[in-house]
Design an enzyme around this catalytic site. Structure first.
Site, PDB file in Angstrom:
ATOM      1  N   HIS A   1      -8.847  -4.737  -0.462  1.00 34.15           N
ATOM      2  CA  HIS A   1      -8.538  -6.269   0.020  1.00 34.15           C
ATOM      3  C   HIS A   1      -9.974  -6.616   0.404  1.00 34.15           C
ATOM      4  CE1 HIS A   1      -7.103 -10.452   1.656  1.00 34.15           C
ATOM      5  NE2 HIS A   1      -6.664  -9.663   2.636  1.00 34.15           N
TER       6      HIS A   1
ATOM      7  N   CYS B   1      -8.437 -14.802   4.227  1.00 31.89           N
ATOM      8  CA  CYS B   1      -7.608 -14.021   3.207  1.00 31.89           C
ATOM      9  C   CYS B   1      -7.440 -14.545   2.210  1.00 31.89           C
ATOM     10  CB  CYS B   1      -6.794 -12.950   3.873  1.00 31.89           C
ATOM     11  SG  CYS B   1      -7.078 -12.002   5.172  1.00 31.89           S
TER      12      CYS B   1
END
Length: 403
Positions: free
Chosen positions: A346, A84
């Site tokens: 995201h 991430c």
């Protein structure tokens, strides 16, 4: 002595639910965000000397294909994959090339084309990168699936038990970020929720009372930034829009990650704390100097944990900021004016570059209805925080160049 580093152009796509746009593939996303960043900087792609392109889901050299739509100029293209934190890792590398005098103009770009639903592994015939983290966590909290909500939800439970915070604090954080996203045209979600609607939504991790609106969604999208030297800023007369990176650190897992017997540490709190400390020293600032912050709220509990890791609150006191409305408009800091990962979306490789774009808009005073007034002042300071388990944390501090 290290060279000064500036961001002079940013761009991003709207973040979308996976497969929402028919035929919208990652080269299209990269072309859109990269073109916007170049146009924002007012330069041609031919001036870019190196490109750092981040993504998590894709074949080898997808980064090359992603930027070929911008031009076939023969420059080095580096593919970056760090879970991430991929987008911020690409930004770190692009800035490092400028800082070290290896280039005067680089491109940091991130994209992701994701599958709907919870994240899963791609290869099942080898050890998973987070296997060590999951085994350590399973000794502290009973394993649950999906894995990511379990890890961050369990960290929230740990904070509740140790310090007296409650799941309602996490729900309030989700309410705040969804409310912020209403004014962000790039956000995947733009809906307002009450606290009751948040807590009453579909349960994702029951022990932590973690519901769907408290979790970041899978997303498609891309972000980009043009990173340059001081000489480049002067040559192309970009000082009015240039934003300086005044501190930046990338920290991977440290010995305490596994020795601490803390779930918060296993999901990145110490990495974030270490990176933030280094950035504050580099920039000569403290948390009190910050005006606007984009941080990694992949799940609402992690925003509260990150308040403490970044030094906005003492250990075990992050929930007091929630009680006092200190992290929204009218409070001490505005955290995640974009809506954060929870509401903006995201797409893993793009998240860090989207954070960069938001903070550059804030410091330049062009964030429209999301504008944090203090960020556009003469003393505006912004902080970016992005983590990826397995693991790395990237923290970056920015100031406008012309103030």
């Amino acid at each position: 002595m290290a060279n000064r580093v500036f961001v002079v152009g940013v761009g991003m796509t709207k973040f979308e639910k996976p497969s929402r746009r028919d035929g919208w593939d990652y080269p299209d996303m990269a072309l859109e965000s990269g073109t916007k960043a170049l146009e924002d900087a007012g330069i041609a792609y031919e001036l870019v000397e190196q490109a750092y392109v981040g993504y998590c889901y894709g074949e080898s050299c997808s980064g090359h294909r992603a930027v070929y739509g911008l031009g076939l100029t023969g420059i080095p293209v580096f593919n970056v994959n760090s879970n991430c934190s991929t987008g911020s890792s690409a930004l770190f590398l692009a800035a490092q090339a400028i800082r070290g005098g290896l280039a005067d103009c680089t491109l940091a770009l991130g994209f992701e084309k994701m599958q709907p639903g919870s994240l899963g592994s791609t290869y099942d015939d080898r050890e998973q990168p987070m296997q060590k983290h999951m085994e350590a966590m399973a000794q502290l909290q009973e394993f649950a699936f999906p894995v990511a909500p379990w890890m961050f939800g369990a960290a929230g439970v740990e904070h509740n038990q140790r310090y007296g915070s409650t799941p309602e604090h996490f729900a309030k954080i989700a309410v705040k970020n969804h409310k912020h996203s209403v004014n962000n045209p790039y956000s995947q979600f733009r809906d307002v929720y009450t606290e009751q609607e948040i807590t009453g939504a579909k349960m994702i991790y029951a022990p932590g009372r973690l519901t769907r609106p408290m979790c970041s969604p899978t997303s498609d999208g891309s972000g980009a930034a043009i990173v340059v030297s001081e000489a480049f800023v002067d040559k192309h007369d970009l000082s009015e829009q240039a934003v300086e990176i005044v501190g930046q650190a990338l920290v991977s897992d440290i010995p305490g990650t596994f020795a601490s017997k803390s779930i918060a540490t296993l999901v990145g709190a110490d990495m974030s704390r270490t990176a933030a400390h280094r950035v504050y020293e580099q920039a000569g600032i403290t948390p009190d100097d910050l005006d606007v912050i984009e941080l990694h709220d992949c799940f609402a509990p992690n925003e509260l944990l990150t308040y403490e890791a970044l030094g906005l609150a003492g250990e075990g006191e992050g929930h007091k900021l929630v009680d006092d409305d200190e992290t929204t408009y009218g409070g001490r800091w505005v955290v995640n004016p974009s809506g954060g990962l929870i509401s903006k979306g995201h797409p893993l490789g793009a998240t860090g570059l989207a954070q960069c774009a938001e903070l550059n808009w804030q410091l330049r005073g062009i964030a429209d209805e999301r504008q944090v007034a203090a960020a556009a002042s003469k003393t505006g300071v912004a902080l970016q925080h992005n983590i990826g388990l397995g693991g790395s944390a990237v923290v970056t501090a920015y100031r406008p160049a012309n103030r």
